[in-house]
Structure formats: structure tokens, C-alpha cells
Motif scaffolding. Structure first.
Motif, PDB file in Angstrom:
ATOM      1  N   SER A  48     -12.721  13.338 -18.208  1.00  0.00           N
ATOM      2  CA  SER A  48     -12.657  12.248 -17.231  1.00  0.00           C
ATOM      3  C   SER A  48     -11.779  12.642 -16.053  1.00  0.00           C
ATOM      4  N   ALA A  49     -10.639  13.273 -16.351  1.00  0.00           N
ATOM      5  CA  ALA A  49      -9.716  13.661 -15.282  1.00  0.00           C
ATOM      6  C   ALA A  49     -10.343  14.699 -14.355  1.00  0.00           C
ATOM      7  N   ILE A  50     -11.066  15.647 -14.944  1.00  0.00           N
ATOM      8  CA  ILE A  50     -11.729  16.674 -14.122  1.00  0.00           C
ATOM      9  C   ILE A  50     -12.755  16.014 -13.199  1.00  0.00           C
ATOM     10  N   LEU A  51     -13.531  15.078 -13.762  1.00  0.00           N
ATOM     11  CA  LEU A  51     -14.590  14.438 -12.981  1.00  0.00           C
ATOM     12  C   LEU A  51     -14.035  13.560 -11.859  1.00  0.00           C
ATOM     13  N   ARG A  52     -12.808  13.041 -12.030  1.00  0.00           N
ATOM     14  CA  ARG A  52     -12.263  12.211 -10.947  1.00  0.00           C
ATOM     15  C   ARG A  52     -11.332  13.009 -10.033  1.00  0.00           C
ATOM     16  N   GLY A  53     -11.320  14.322 -10.204  1.00  0.00           N
ATOM     17  CA  GLY A  53     -10.550  15.153  -9.276  1.00  0.00           C
ATOM     18  C   GLY A  53      -9.135  15.465  -9.714  1.00  0.00           C
ATOM     19  N   GLY A  54      -8.789  15.126 -10.958  1.00  0.00           N
ATOM     20  CA  GLY A  54      -7.484  15.507 -11.502  1.00  0.00           C
ATOM     21  C   GLY A  54      -6.339  14.635 -11.030  1.00  0.00           C
ATOM     22  N   VAL A  55      -5.155  14.992 -11.515  1.00  0.00           N
ATOM     23  CA  VAL A  55      -3.936  14.244 -11.213  1.00  0.00           C
ATOM     24  C   VAL A  55      -3.165  15.031 -10.151  1.00  0.00           C
ATOM     25  N   SER A  56      -2.630  14.353  -9.156  1.00  0.00           N
ATOM     26  CA  SER A  56      -1.944  15.047  -8.063  1.00  0.00           C
ATOM     27  C   SER A  56      -0.704  15.786  -8.579  1.00  0.00           C
ATOM     28  N   ARG A  57      -0.308  16.825  -7.869  1.00  0.00           N
ATOM     29  CA  ARG A  57       0.777  17.689  -8.331  1.00  0.00           C
ATOM     30  C   ARG A  57       2.081  16.932  -8.631  1.00  0.00           C
ATOM     31  N   PRO A  58       2.582  16.087  -7.709  1.00  0.00           N
ATOM     32  CA  PRO A  58       3.839  15.384  -8.043  1.00  0.00           C
ATOM     33  C   PRO A  58       3.718  14.470  -9.264  1.00  0.00           C
ATOM     34  N   ASN A  81       0.863  -1.175   0.000  1.00  0.00           N
ATOM     35  CA  ASN A  81       0.000   0.000   0.000  1.00  0.00           C
ATOM     36  C   ASN A  81       0.905   1.232   0.000  1.00  0.00           C
ATOM     37  N   THR A  82       0.800   2.034  -1.026  1.00  0.00           N
ATOM     38  CA  THR A  82       1.715   3.156  -1.150  1.00  0.00           C
ATOM     39  C   THR A  82       1.234   4.387  -0.403  1.00  0.00           C
ATOM     40  N   GLY A  83      -0.016   4.364   0.038  1.00  0.00           N
ATOM     41  CA  GLY A  83      -0.536   5.496   0.784  1.00  0.00           C
ATOM     42  C   GLY A  83      -0.885   6.686  -0.083  1.00  0.00           C
ATOM     43  N   LYS A  84      -0.729   6.528  -1.413  1.00  0.00           N
ATOM     44  CA  LYS A  84      -1.074   7.650  -2.291  1.00  0.00           C
ATOM     45  C   LYS A  84      -2.552   7.569  -2.647  1.00  0.00           C
ATOM     46  N   GLN A  85      -3.008   8.639  -3.256  1.00  0.00           N
ATOM     47  CA  GLN A  85      -4.424   8.668  -3.597  1.00  0.00           C
ATOM     48  C   GLN A  85      -4.726   7.610  -4.656  1.00  0.00           C
ATOM     49  N   PRO A  86      -5.851   6.934  -4.540  1.00  0.00           N
ATOM     50  CA  PRO A  86      -6.146   5.839  -5.462  1.00  0.00           C
ATOM     51  C   PRO A  86      -6.078   6.306  -6.905  1.00  0.00           C
ATOM     52  N   GLY A  87      -5.534   5.477  -7.725  1.00  0.00           N
ATOM     53  CA  GLY A  87      -5.466   5.828  -9.136  1.00  0.00           C
ATOM     54  C   GLY A  87      -4.154   6.507  -9.474  1.00  0.00           C
ATOM     55  N   ASP A  88      -3.524   7.122  -8.518  1.00  0.00           N
ATOM     56  CA  ASP A  88      -2.236   7.744  -8.753  1.00  0.00           C
ATOM     57  C   ASP A  88      -1.120   6.723  -8.668  1.00  0.00           C
ATOM     58  N   ALA A  89      -1.260   5.827  -7.700  1.00  0.00           N
ATOM     59  CA  ALA A  89      -0.175   4.899  -7.445  1.00  0.00           C
ATOM     60  C   ALA A  89      -0.238   3.746  -8.431  1.00  0.00           C
ATOM     61  N   MET A 132     -10.401   6.681  -8.632  1.00  0.00           N
ATOM     62  CA  MET A 132     -10.108   5.249  -8.655  1.00  0.00           C
ATOM     63  C   MET A 132     -10.283   4.720 -10.069  1.00  0.00           C
ATOM     64  N   ILE A 133      -9.332   3.945 -10.537  1.00  0.00           N
ATOM     65  CA  ILE A 133      -9.482   3.424 -11.885  1.00  0.00           C
ATOM     66  C   ILE A 133     -10.415   2.207 -11.883  1.00  0.00           C
ATOM     67  N   LEU A 134     -10.933   1.915 -13.071  1.00  0.00           N
ATOM     68  CA  LEU A 134     -11.856   0.787 -13.215  1.00  0.00           C
ATOM     69  C   LEU A 134     -11.101  -0.532 -13.072  1.00  0.00           C
ATOM     70  N   SER A 135     -11.799  -1.564 -12.628  1.00  0.00           N
ATOM     71  CA  SER A 135     -11.216  -2.904 -12.603  1.00  0.00           C
ATOM     72  C   SER A 135     -10.919  -3.314 -14.041  1.00  0.00           C
ATOM     73  N   TRP A 136     -10.006  -4.258 -14.228  1.00  0.00           N
ATOM     74  CA  TRP A 136      -9.670  -4.662 -15.599  1.00  0.00           C
ATOM     75  C   TRP A 136     -10.871  -5.263 -16.297  1.00  0.00           C
ATOM     76  N   ARG A 137     -11.781  -5.859 -15.542  1.00  0.00           N
ATOM     77  CA  ARG A 137     -12.973  -6.471 -16.178  1.00  0.00           C
ATOM     78  C   ARG A 137     -13.893  -5.395 -16.744  1.00  0.00           C
ATOM     79  N   THR A 138     -14.258  -4.424 -15.912  1.00  0.00           N
ATOM     80  CA  THR A 138     -15.146  -3.347 -16.382  1.00  0.00           C
ATOM     81  C   THR A 138     -14.435  -2.512 -17.438  1.00  0.00           C
ATOM     82  N   GLY A 139     -13.183  -2.147 -17.154  1.00  0.00           N
ATOM     83  CA  GLY A 139     -12.429  -1.289 -18.069  1.00  0.00           C
ATOM     84  C   GLY A 139     -12.210  -1.965 -19.415  1.00  0.00           C
TER      85      GLY A 139
END
Lengths: 209, 187
Positions: free
Chosen positions: B97-107, A194-202, B1-8
Motif C-alpha cells: 500500500s505504501a509503495i502504491l501511494r508513493g511512500g512515506v516522506s523522509r522526515p 493547513n500544514t502544507g505537507k503532503q497529504p496523508g503525512d500530516a 491521501m488516506i481514506l475518509s473515515w466512512r470508506t476506511g
């Protein structure tokens, strides 16, 4: 006009789904190629399997016109070009479609990759005549060939089978592989953390199907 | 959160199916050439010209734009066509899609975590490799006449021999490079 609406609807759906399966995250692509997290591999195999089975079923029932198929020519440059693409795909974690999509999600490295891509495509434009002259683009294995003969098309077949049923069989095999592949081919302790990052990022976040 | 491989995988498969059922198989990398052509044509008017001889009605002094009866030359001259609009819509769809899921974190916006784990925080090192990779990927995709979308997905779904050849090349090179370049996993 209809074509323009279809381009927008199908294109938008493609970009949306690419983002939602994690393909715009280069971490998932790199993790797939280093065999650490096969989430995208399973996703792609399932996608090809599903689309293939339904497309060939559509051809058999006449719901899909064989005129919509578009098979590309096989030549030595396809393998070399695929290998070149593979190198950059692994080093950066992007391919042409996902880099443009990822740039739209705010990834700056994806934008840089896309600009590099414009130069790479330009370099190909300038060298095309030489590449053609040395025979890299000469057809092999029948050129625009498919595995079996697809009715209503002029594509030569590699094997003397019904192309539609070969396609359905191939689709089933792809789906079976998608299910059979483990989540990772590397040591579970390396990838399941578990990387502790926000889901989808890690890229290493555990994926539960 | 990304979709499971089955749904995706199911959704991605349905998009590829819709494309071939309604129009034609999905492809992206050609549009890099068309965009290059548009830029060239905007600075040099002789890049694409009308032609009676070519089937498309357009010609170019560049052999690549001029091939297949000037098909690419025509797309440069008339960019409001399916291929380019498809790619622009793809960019829009991914952004939405990115906007709706809250975007990508800064790092993550500069580099993925796995890059950071192996090569540290320098954005310039990442950008240099990203630029070089983009160059090699698009050169390769045009040499192959297709990319991951056009050859690997659209090609293999049609059981195209070229699609399998392309996938073999991409993975034969991509897996060793990824194994060598990224010994450490993301932390």
C-alpha cells in the motif's frame, strides 16, 4: 492449504487497509489520543460497528459458524495490560499491528518500537509464572463472557438477552457514535490548519468524510 | 491521501468480518511471542521439545510457551501456521500500500510531525521512547492476552466483556499520557 491462502489474503488486506486509513501514521494515533483529530476513532468505531452487525446477522442466518468466534477471558490483568498498552500507544503512536505495518512503509521508529516489543514479549514470557501466581490472570465477570447469550457457543452471558441482537444493537450504537463524534474535541484553530505537507503525512490534515 | 473515515471504517470492518466468517478473529501480538520463541529455539535446542504429555505434542521449559497444552510451543516448532503467516502478509500488505501511494516522506520516516513539534529533531530521543514504548506495549498486550486488534476490535465486535475491559484500560491510560506528552500540535 486453504488456511494458508486465507492467512495471506486476509492478512494482506488487513495491512493494506491499516495503511490506507492512516493507522500506520503514528501522528494520527497520537492526535486521536490527545483528542485533536478523531479521524481514527471514527474509523475504528465504524469498523467495529459494521463488522459486528454483519457478523451477528451472519450468525442469525447461519451464514457464519459460531465455532469461528473466539472470546478471550476477562481478568484483572486485561485492564492492567490494556493500561500499559495505552501508555506506549500514546507515547509512541504505535500498537503491535500498526508498528509492524508502519515499519513496512519505511518508518524507522516503528521498527525500533517492534524490536522493543520483542523484548517486552520476552519479558512477559520470563515473568508469566509470577504474574499468574499473584492472581492477575484469575477470571472475573464470568471469564470468557459476552454481553448476551450467543447460540451455538459455550460463552457465558453477562446479561440474559439474545447475544446476537445485543451485538447488532451495540453495532448500531458504535456507528451512531462514529457519526456523532466531531472531527476534533480541541479548539478548531489548533487542528484545522493547513500544514502544507503532503497529504496523508500530516496528522492534522483536515479529514472530510 | 488516506481514506475518509466512512470508506476506511467500512473496509476495515469488512476485513474483520471476513476473518471471523472464514477463519477466526484477527490478532497480532501473540506472534511477538512466537518470534521470540523461534529465536530462542534457534540458539537453544531445548527451548521447545516434542512431548507426549502435552495436547499439542510439544513442550517448553518456559511456562508461558508451555501453557494451554503447549499451544505456543507447537507454533514455535511449526511456524508455518495461520497466525504467523497472517502477520507476515499484513506486513506485506502495508508495504505494498505504501509503495502504491508513493511512500512515506523522509522526515516522517524517523518521527511523526507531532513528535517533532514537541521534542525537536533528535532521532535518538524518538527511538529511545519508541523502544521503551514497544517494550511496555507488548508486555501489556501479553499480560492482557491481546492487543488493539485482538481485544479492542475483534473482542468488542463479538461483544466480549474482556474487549471492553481492555479498551477501558487502554484509553484510560492513553488519553492522559497523550495530553501530557503532546501539548503542541504538529506544525
Amino acid at each position: 492449504m486453504t488456511t494458508i491462502i486465507l492467512a495471506i489474503v486476509i492478512g494482506a488486506a488487513f495491512g493494506f487497509v491499516l495503511d490506507r486509513v492512516g493507522a500506520t501514521n503514528p501522528g494520527y494515533i497520537i492526535s486521536m489520543l490527545r483528542l485533536g483529530n478523531l479521524h481514527l476513532m471514527k474509523t475504528i468505531l465504524l469498523a467495529i460497528g459494521v463488522s459486528s452487525i454483519l457478523m451477528f446477522a451472519g450468525l442469525l442466518t447461519g451464514l457464519i459458524s459460531p465455532a469461528h468466534l473466539s472470546v478471550k477471558t476477562a481478568y484483572v490483568g486485561v485492564f492492567i495490560g490494556g493500561a500499559l498498552l495505552g501508555i506506549g500507544f500514546a507515547a509512541a503512536g504505535y500498537c503491535p499491528g500498526t508498528s509492524l505495518s508502519a515499519a513496512a512503509t519505511g518508518r524507522k521508529d516503528a521498527l525500533v518500537f517492534s524490536i522493543g516489543g520483542l523484548f517486552g514479549a520476552g519479558a512477559y514470557m520470563l515473568t508469566y509464572s509470577h504474574v499468574k501466581a499473584i492472581g492477575l490472570l484469575d477470571s472475573v465477570l464470568g471469564g470468557k463472557a459476552t454481553l448476551g447469550k450467543i447460540a451455538g457457543t459455550k460463552y457465558p452471558a453477562l446479561f440474559d438477552f439474545s447475544g446476537e441482537w445485543v451485538g447488532i444493537a451495540m453495532g448500531i450504537v458504535f456507528i451512531a457514535i462514529a457519526f456523532a463524534l466531531p472531527a476534533s474535541l480541541r479548539n478548531a484553530a489548533q487542528t484545522g490548519k493547513n500544514t502544507g505537507k503532503q497529504p496523508g503525512d500530516a496528522p492534522t490534515a483536515a479529514i472530510h468524510g | 491521501m488516506i481514506l475518509s473515515w466512512r470508506t476506511g471504517g467500512l473496509l476495515l470492518g469488512l476485513v474483520f468480518l471476513a476473518a471471523v466468517a472464514l477463519v477466526k478473529p484477527i490478532g497480532v501480538s501473540t506472534q511477538f511471542v512466537i518470534l521470540d520463541g523461534i529465536v530462542w529455539n534457534s540458539v537453544e535446542k531445548s527451548a521447545v521439545v516434542k512431548s507426549e504429555k502435552n495436547k499439542s505434542g510439544y513442550a517448553s521449559p518456559n511456562a508461558y510457551l508451555n501453557k494451554s497444552g503447549g499451544a505456543y510451543a507447537k507454533n514455535v516448532a511449526q511456524p508455518a501456521n495461520y497466525g504467523l503467516l497472517f502477520v507476515l502478509a499484513m506486513i506485506g500488505g502495508a508495504g505494498l500500500s505504501a509503495i502504491l501511494r508513493g511512500g512515506v516522506s523522509r522526515p516522517e520516516r524517523t518521527m511523526p510531525a507531532i513528535w517533532r513539534a514537541n521534542y525537536g529533531d533528535s532521532p535518538w530521543k524518538r527511538y529511545a521512547i519508541a523502544f521503551a514504548s514497544g517494550f511496555v506495549v507488548l508486555y501489556g498486550a501479553r499480560l492482557a492476552s491481546g492487543c488493539t486488534s485482538g481485544h479492542m476490535m475483534s473482542g468488542m465486535m463479538q461483544t466480549a466483556v474482556s474487549g471492553f475491559i481492555f479498551a477501558a484500560g487502554a484509553f484510560a491510560a492513553g488519553i492522559p499520557v497523550a495530553l501530557l506528552m503532546f501539548p503542541k500540535d504538529a506544525r
